[in-house]
Design an enzyme around this catalytic site. Structure first.
Site, mmCIF file in Angstrom:
data_model
loop_
_atom_site.group_PDB
_atom_site.id
_atom_site.type_symbol
_atom_site.label_atom_id
_atom_site.label_comp_id
_atom_site.label_asym_id
_atom_site.label_seq_id
_atom_site.Cartn_x
_atom_site.Cartn_y
_atom_site.Cartn_z
ATOM 1 N N GLU B 48 47.243 19.152 39.034
ATOM 2 C CA GLU B 48 46.581 18.353 37.821
ATOM 3 C C GLU B 48 45.624 19.310 37.106
ATOM 4 O O GLU B 48 45.264 19.091 36.000
ATOM 5 C CB GLU B 48 45.898 17.039 38.584
ATOM 6 C CG GLU B 48 45.343 16.293 37.690
ATOM 7 C CD GLU B 48 44.084 15.684 38.534
ATOM 8 O OE1 GLU B 48 44.056 15.458 39.664
ATOM 9 O OE2 GLU B 48 42.967 15.448 37.965
ATOM 10 N N ASP B 52 46.287 19.860 33.338
ATOM 11 C CA ASP B 52 44.975 19.307 32.302
ATOM 12 C C ASP B 52 44.915 20.385 31.152
ATOM 13 O O ASP B 52 45.072 19.920 30.088
ATOM 14 C CB ASP B 52 43.915 19.163 33.230
ATOM 15 C CG ASP B 52 42.637 18.962 32.332
ATOM 16 O OD1 ASP B 52 42.264 17.924 31.525
ATOM 17 O OD2 ASP B 52 41.814 19.815 32.190
ATOM 18 N N ASP B 121 46.705 11.562 35.916
ATOM 19 C CA ASP B 121 46.762 12.996 36.934
ATOM 20 C C ASP B 121 48.190 13.253 37.214
ATOM 21 O O ASP B 121 48.521 14.290 37.105
ATOM 22 C CB ASP B 121 46.164 12.428 38.167
ATOM 23 C CG ASP B 121 44.560 12.197 38.195
ATOM 24 O OD1 ASP B 121 43.954 12.426 36.857
ATOM 25 O OD2 ASP B 121 44.168 11.615 39.055
ATOM 26 N N GLU B 124 49.582 15.032 34.226
ATOM 27 C CA GLU B 124 49.155 16.246 33.984
ATOM 28 C C GLU B 124 49.784 17.282 34.957
ATOM 29 O O GLU B 124 50.044 18.203 34.851
ATOM 30 C CB GLU B 124 47.526 16.224 34.337
ATOM 31 C CG GLU B 124 46.756 15.548 32.940
ATOM 32 C CD GLU B 124 45.456 15.395 33.120
ATOM 33 O OE1 GLU B 124 44.837 15.323 32.364
ATOM 34 O OE2 GLU B 124 44.929 15.670 34.562
#
EC number: 3.1.26.3
Lengths: 229, 229
Positions: B48, B52, B121, B124
């Site tokens: 994650e 991101d 999350d 990502e």
């Protein structure tokens, strides 16, 4: 185009831009554009938008691979210490980017050339331009020279730096001076405790306790931030 | 490995992971790892962290190139509307990712499978895994299917969405209900003004005025956010 910039980039970093207009754009501040409307220039803000994301992935990928056993929280804290105004402005200065930014006269007088947020934006804009001109590999090669060795040398902490965060938070509305005041050292030498206040003028922003002065200062800054936010 | 996930990814998006362990990791929540310590699994938080940044550059590059004449502020606002909990969680749901996440029993009972932050999350983490497995081009290809068409269809606004921001800000500490209450419509019909309060229970969080109800609500949410922050 500033020939000195072109040759410095070549000599120091082996970087040769194909599209020199992009390099120009990266080094053009909005105040310069506003003062020379007749030239129809572009400022570096769009490149900064892109460069911000370019830097985020470049640093994130490096940390992810460099520290395969670190949990996410530790990676995130270290990334925050690298991807921030303080660090990016120092990278820009070290690369002498501050010498080449084109500023309006008013901003020049205001000391914008040394302003941390301007230098941060400039560093991002440069990396955005490099990304567009030559792809992500060229950015990684540049960052391998100006950022990664500092990470390996331990110059950034994976602890939250509350003192820096407090300073940056307070400076949003202009310069401020804060001071850390040691109030007391108590306890026996093997379990000594330090008490610190962080002050702005006569006002106590927060108080902290720790096993050494530095830890107590961080604790005080953390309290101050929580109160102010 | 969940065979249904593998075949759904292949059928819907043409994605075939080389390293299935990465795909497993992306779909493993920390609560599942904690309940099955004997298996020595990794949760998806490191992916994650990486994903991101992967999403940030993917969306930023697209917007930068798609809107060559937009100023930075407009690009930044549109990016914020795309790169956010609300949007990412809806992309995850649309791709059926919520069906495949491995959760601990406690979190399952708490309804974590439908929780927006968990789905964000997960989205990502999936993109982080895809990036590691097949490089940035594969991520772009996936995002071309699940995100870019929505941008082109105008599903995201380059105006700051204060109502969503307020909702997300208040929900940091759990679910809350807020309500927009129309207080008055004043002025002649060609210059009508609407007055709105945003309420949490009996408490007025902020008041706003605008040329239509929606604008007044946005104004009230903006005031509320400024007061709360």
């Amino acid at each position: 185009m500033d020939a000195a910039l072109v040759s410095e980039l070549r000599a120091r970093y082996g970087i040769e831009f194909q599209n020199l207009a992009l390099l120009d754009e990266a080094f053009t501040h909005s105040s310069y554009v506003n003062e020379h409307r007749e030239l129809g220039l572009r400022d570096n803000e769009r490149l900064e938008f892109l460069g911000d994301a370019v830097m985020e992935i470049t640093v994130s990928e490096y940390l992810y691979k460099k520290y395969p056993d670190w949990p996410e929280g530790k990676l995130t804290r270290l990334r925050a210490a690298i991807v921030c105004t303080k660090s990016f402005s120092s990278f820009a200065k070290e690369a002498h980017f501050d010498r080449y930014i084109r500023l309006g006269k008013g901003e020049e007088k205001n000391g914008a050339r040394a302003r941390a947020t301007l230098l941060e934006d400039l560093f991002e804009a440069f990396n955005g331009a490099l990304f567009l001109d030559q792809g992500r590999g060229a950015v990684v090669k540049f960052i391998e020279q100006v950022v990664f060795p500092k990470i390996e040398a331990g110059e950034f902490s994976d602890q939250t730096d509350y003192k820096t965060n407090l300073q940056e938070f307070l400076q949003q509305d202009g310069e401020v001076e804060i001071e850390y005041k040691l109030l007391a050292e108590v306890g026996p030498s093997h379990a000594r405790q330090f008490e610190v206040d962080v002050m702005m003028g006569d006002r106590v922003l927060g108080s902290g306790v720790g096993r050494n002065k530095k830890a107590a200062e961080q604790a005080a800054a953390k309290v101050a931030l929580a109160k102010l936010k």
